[in-house]
Every structure is written in C-alpha cells, then in structure tokens.
Design a protein around this motif. Structure first.
Motif, PDB file in Angstrom:
ATOM      1  N   ALA A 145       0.832  -1.204   0.000  1.00  0.00           N
ATOM      2  CA  ALA A 145       0.000   0.000   0.000  1.00  0.00           C
ATOM      3  C   ALA A 145       0.870   1.259   0.000  1.00  0.00           C
ATOM      4  O   ALA A 145       0.601   2.216  -0.746  1.00  0.00           O
ATOM      5  CB  ALA A 145      -0.932   0.005   1.208  1.00  0.00           C
ATOM      6  N   SER A 146       1.916   1.261   0.823  1.00  0.00           N
ATOM      7  CA  SER A 146       2.827   2.411   0.861  1.00  0.00           C
ATOM      8  C   SER A 146       3.574   2.555  -0.459  1.00  0.00           C
ATOM      9  O   SER A 146       3.775   3.669  -0.949  1.00  0.00           O
ATOM     10  CB  SER A 146       3.831   2.258   2.008  1.00  0.00           C
ATOM     11  OG  SER A 146       3.172   2.205   3.250  1.00  0.00           O
ATOM     12  N   ALA A 192      -5.572   9.782  -8.384  1.00  0.00           N
ATOM     13  CA  ALA A 192      -5.479   8.454  -7.772  1.00  0.00           C
ATOM     14  C   ALA A 192      -4.804   8.475  -6.404  1.00  0.00           C
ATOM     15  O   ALA A 192      -4.936   7.521  -5.633  1.00  0.00           O
ATOM     16  CB  ALA A 192      -4.720   7.502  -8.702  1.00  0.00           C
ATOM     17  N   VAL A 193      -4.095   9.559  -6.092  1.00  0.00           N
ATOM     18  CA  VAL A 193      -3.368   9.642  -4.821  1.00  0.00           C
ATOM     19  C   VAL A 193      -4.294   9.511  -3.614  1.00  0.00           C
ATOM     20  O   VAL A 193      -3.992   8.737  -2.680  1.00  0.00           O
ATOM     21  CB  VAL A 193      -2.534  10.945  -4.751  1.00  0.00           C
ATOM     22  CG1 VAL A 193      -2.007  11.172  -3.335  1.00  0.00           C
ATOM     23  CG2 VAL A 193      -1.374  10.873  -5.734  1.00  0.00           C
ATOM     24  N   PRO A 194      -5.433  10.236  -3.543  1.00  0.00           N
ATOM     25  CA  PRO A 194      -6.313  10.064  -2.371  1.00  0.00           C
ATOM     26  C   PRO A 194      -6.814   8.631  -2.209  1.00  0.00           C
ATOM     27  O   PRO A 194      -7.003   8.158  -1.078  1.00  0.00           O
ATOM     28  CB  PRO A 194      -7.479  11.016  -2.662  1.00  0.00           C
ATOM     29  CG  PRO A 194      -6.944  12.006  -3.640  1.00  0.00           C
ATOM     30  CD  PRO A 194      -5.943  11.269  -4.449  1.00  0.00           C
ATOM     31  N   CYS A 248      -6.372   3.486   0.848  1.00  0.00           N
ATOM     32  CA  CYS A 248      -5.894   2.107   0.871  1.00  0.00           C
ATOM     33  C   CYS A 248      -4.919   1.895   2.021  1.00  0.00           C
ATOM     34  O   CYS A 248      -5.000   0.889   2.745  1.00  0.00           O
ATOM     35  CB  CYS A 248      -5.236   1.765  -0.465  1.00  0.00           C
ATOM     36  SG  CYS A 248      -4.586   0.086  -0.583  1.00  0.00           S
ATOM     37  N   CYS A 249      -4.011   2.836   2.229  1.00  0.00           N
ATOM     38  CA  CYS A 249      -3.050   2.738   3.336  1.00  0.00           C
ATOM     39  C   CYS A 249      -3.772   2.740   4.683  1.00  0.00           C
ATOM     40  O   CYS A 249      -3.409   1.983   5.590  1.00  0.00           O
ATOM     41  CB  CYS A 249      -2.058   3.899   3.283  1.00  0.00           C
ATOM     42  SG  CYS A 249      -0.826   3.768   1.976  1.00  0.00           S
ATOM     43  N   LEU A 250      -4.788   3.587   4.807  1.00  0.00           N
ATOM     44  CA  LEU A 250      -5.541   3.657   6.056  1.00  0.00           C
ATOM     45  C   LEU A 250      -6.305   2.367   6.308  1.00  0.00           C
ATOM     46  O   LEU A 250      -6.398   1.905   7.455  1.00  0.00           O
ATOM     47  CB  LEU A 250      -6.511   4.840   6.015  1.00  0.00           C
ATOM     48  CG  LEU A 250      -5.861   6.232   5.993  1.00  0.00           C
ATOM     49  CD1 LEU A 250      -6.925   7.311   5.828  1.00  0.00           C
ATOM     50  CD2 LEU A 250      -5.060   6.471   7.275  1.00  0.00           C
ATOM     51  N   LEU A 251      -6.853   1.775   5.249  1.00  0.00           N
ATOM     52  CA  LEU A 251      -7.598   0.530   5.405  1.00  0.00           C
ATOM     53  C   LEU A 251      -6.677  -0.635   5.760  1.00  0.00           C
ATOM     54  O   LEU A 251      -7.032  -1.495   6.568  1.00  0.00           O
ATOM     55  CB  LEU A 251      -8.366   0.219   4.117  1.00  0.00           C
ATOM     56  CG  LEU A 251      -9.545   1.134   3.794  1.00  0.00           C
ATOM     57  CD1 LEU A 251     -10.138   0.783   2.427  1.00  0.00           C
ATOM     58  CD2 LEU A 251     -10.620   1.035   4.870  1.00  0.00           C
ATOM     59  N   VAL A 252      -5.492  -0.654   5.148  1.00  0.00           N
ATOM     60  CA  VAL A 252      -4.523  -1.714   5.454  1.00  0.00           C
ATOM     61  C   VAL A 252      -4.072  -1.588   6.901  1.00  0.00           C
ATOM     62  O   VAL A 252      -3.975  -2.580   7.639  1.00  0.00           O
ATOM     63  CB  VAL A 252      -3.325  -1.648   4.489  1.00  0.00           C
ATOM     64  CG1 VAL A 252      -2.208  -2.581   4.962  1.00  0.00           C
ATOM     65  CG2 VAL A 252      -3.757  -2.029   3.076  1.00  0.00           C
ATOM     66  N   GLY A 253      -3.777  -0.359   7.312  1.00  0.00           N
ATOM     67  CA  GLY A 253      -3.498  -0.082   8.714  1.00  0.00           C
ATOM     68  C   GLY A 253      -2.124  -0.464   9.222  1.00  0.00           C
ATOM     69  O   GLY A 253      -1.738  -0.093  10.314  1.00  0.00           O
ATOM     70  N   ARG A 254      -1.356  -1.195   8.443  1.00  0.00           N
ATOM     71  CA  ARG A 254      -0.017  -1.629   8.907  1.00  0.00           C
ATOM     72  C   ARG A 254       1.015  -1.218   7.860  1.00  0.00           C
ATOM     73  O   ARG A 254       1.596  -2.052   7.167  1.00  0.00           O
ATOM     74  CB  ARG A 254       0.024  -3.141   9.124  1.00  0.00           C
ATOM     75  CG  ARG A 254      -0.897  -3.637  10.210  1.00  0.00           C
ATOM     76  CD  ARG A 254      -0.697  -5.121  10.476  1.00  0.00           C
ATOM     77  NE  ARG A 254      -0.842  -5.923   9.259  1.00  0.00           N
ATOM     78  CZ  ARG A 254      -1.999  -6.358   8.783  1.00  0.00           C
ATOM     79  NH1 ARG A 254      -3.118  -6.038   9.412  1.00  0.00           N
ATOM     80  NH2 ARG A 254      -2.056  -7.093   7.693  1.00  0.00           N
ATOM     81  N   THR A 255       1.206   0.072   7.706  1.00  0.00           N
ATOM     82  CA  THR A 255       2.140   0.567   6.705  1.00  0.00           C
ATOM     83  C   THR A 255       3.561   0.562   7.256  1.00  0.00           C
ATOM     84  O   THR A 255       3.785   0.829   8.443  1.00  0.00           O
ATOM     85  CB  THR A 255       1.762   1.991   6.266  1.00  0.00           C
ATOM     86  OG1 THR A 255       1.693   2.836   7.418  1.00  0.00           O
ATOM     87  CG2 THR A 255       0.411   1.997   5.563  1.00  0.00           C
ATOM     88  N   HIS A 256       4.505   0.256   6.391  1.00  0.00           N
ATOM     89  CA  HIS A 256       5.917   0.207   6.761  1.00  0.00           C
ATOM     90  C   HIS A 256       6.717   0.965   5.715  1.00  0.00           C
ATOM     91  O   HIS A 256       6.643   0.646   4.525  1.00  0.00           O
ATOM     92  CB  HIS A 256       6.421  -1.236   6.842  1.00  0.00           C
ATOM     93  CG  HIS A 256       5.674  -2.083   7.819  1.00  0.00           C
ATOM     94  ND1 HIS A 256       5.891  -2.019   9.179  1.00  0.00           N
ATOM     95  CD2 HIS A 256       4.708  -3.019   7.632  1.00  0.00           C
ATOM     96  CE1 HIS A 256       5.090  -2.875   9.789  1.00  0.00           C
ATOM     97  NE2 HIS A 256       4.362  -3.494   8.876  1.00  0.00           N
TER      98      HIS A 256
END
Length: 287
Positions: A37-38, A185-187, A192-200
């Motif tokens: 996602a990131s 597409a950026v927003p 997507c990053c917020l929904l995944v919730g585990r960004t690295h």
C-alpha cells in the motif's frame, strides 16, 4: 519508410522502463520492509509530480492552466492497476507477473473490441484462443504454478490497465491527462493505506517506489507518448510484446529468478497468440 534511429532508441528506452516497473516492485516487496500500500502511494505521488513537471516544461507559459486533467473513473482504473500490481508482487516472480499483466491487458482490450462489434478474422480468433490456452497452462495447479491470489490480483490489475488504456484513446494531450489521473489516484492510495493499517516505510523501499513512479512510470510514459506519433500503429502494438520478455530477463539477471518450463511454454503461447491477433487484419464490418 524506415523508422528513424532516434525513434527506435527512445522506443527501446520506454519498453525498458515499463519492464523495470516489474523488477522495482518485485525487489522492493521481497527485499525491503516497505508494504504494497505504501509502495503504491509513493509510486503514484512521484509519478504525478514528475508528469506534472514535464507537462509544465512542455507547455508555453501563456497557455498553462491550474485545472487537473483526467477523470475520476480513469483515476480509479489507474489506482486498481497500481495497487493490484504491487500486492500481486508479494507472491509472484517478475517474469510471471509481467506475463499475467500483459495477457490480462490485451485480453481485456480484445474482449471490449468484440463487445463493441468488431469481428475477428480466422487467424485473429486462432491467436486469441492460443493466448487463452497459454494462460490456462500457466495457471493450472502444480508445483510451478503461481500463487492464485497473486495471479488474480495481477490479472485484475491488467484488466484495470486495459480499461484505462481504452478510456485514454484519442486523448490530445496524454501527458497532461496522465498527470491528472495520477494526481486523482493519490487520495485513493491514501485510503488504501488507512484501510490496510499496517504501513511500513523503508528507505530503500521508498527509493524503489520513487524510481518506479517517477522514472519507470512517469518518465517512461512521457518517452512513450513522445515517440508514439512516429510509430505505425502495428509497430506500436507489436513492440510492447517485448515488455514481458525484458522483465523475465531482468528477473533472471538481477533477481536470480528461474524460468520454469511451464512459464516458457505459457509465454510462447500467450505472446505468440497475441502477436497473431495484432498482425491479423480486422474482418470487414457487417453493413
């Protein structure tokens, strides 16, 4: 009339850039800590920035506008492609991913053409069936079969890119429109990053994402659009057959990936079938 050397050189650079996307995604997700996602978010942001800068440099000052080109539907297709592409490379090799993506793009565009009323010649239909057979060989269960989750994600990405391509046909300013679609597409990538919730975030992974978005995508598209007007339609379509092959070679050379007999046979069938469809002449339309 022979194609000028300059056009051939820049066409080759564009194809290398497109193939590099697979390699950059694969190495980032397999050898760094960055998450898909990131990676997608950074890729879209860097692509939007570079395409916007190139458009500003290309456009005379007195004709510049502050409006964002493109459309939300096209941007959504672009986001689905970019996200599916990145998540798929968690489990696919560069070669398999590039082949599945290319097959899905072409099959989507062929299917839409038939749905719109175009008729295929005998040889085009034969090529289409050969490509489908090659895809079936690649996806059949077995030891060397790709992950079905990864395959499904990559084929979804390919279908989305096929739709994005069809929506962009006839665009008079593709660089401006593509920049706008990347920005729109950026927003979606942020959500997507917020929904995944585990960004690295990983410094090396971020660098690969910037290279993928800014160079392989942004600069690659800019080069491709600059040479497209100078290429015959058939040459432009056919030269893209090289992208999965280049990705496979890059995977072997730079990522130490192996090419199985299954992948080789599927590649010959898929790329050969698509080549037959591209080279076949469209049948006359019914009156």
């Amino acid at each position: 009339m022979p194609i000028p050397f300059r056009v051939l050189m820049f066409t080759s650079l564009a194809m290398l850039a497109f193939a590099a996307n697979s390699l950059l995604n694969r190495v980032a997700l397999s050898e760094t800590d960055i998450d898909p996602a990131s990676f997608t978010l950074i890729r879209l942001v860097s692509g939007a920035v570079l395409l916007w800068l190139l458009h500003r440099l290309k456009t005379p000052v007195h004709t510049r506008t502050v409006s964002v080109a493109g459309s939300w539907i096209s941007a959504f297709s672009l986001f689905v492609y970019a996200a599916g592409f990145s998540f798929a490379y968690l489990s696919l090799t560069a070669a398999t991913g590039a082949l599945l993506l290319f097959a899905a793009v072409q099959i989507t565009m062929m299917a839409v053409a038939v749905w719109r009323g175009e008729r295929m010649t005998f040889w085009q239909l034969t090529g289409f069936m050969l490509a489908l057979a090659g895809l079936s060989v690649l996806l059949l269960p077995g030891v060397s079969a790709p992950s079905w989750q990864g395959a499904l994600l990559m084929m979804t990405a390919g279908g989305a890119w096929g739709i994005y391509t069809l929506r962009g046909q006839g665009t008079t300013d593709p660089l401006h429109v593509t920049a706008g679609n990347f920005l729109r597409a950026v927003p979606m990538a942020v959500v997507c990053c917020l929904l995944v919730g585990r960004t690295h975030f990983d410094s090396l992974g971020v660098m690969y994402a910037i290279l993928s978005g800014g160079v392989a995508s942004g600069l690659g598209y800019a080069i491709w659009y600059s040479v497209l007007p100078f290429l015959p339609a058939m040459s432009a379509a056919t030269v893209q057959l090289s992208v999965p092959v280049l990705a496979a070679l890059g995977g072997v050379i730079f990522l130490s990936e192996s090419v199985s007999i299954r992948l080789f046979i599927a590649s010959v069938a898929i790329l050969g079938g698509i080549a037959v469809v591209l080279w076949g002449k469209t049948a006359p339309q019914p009156e």
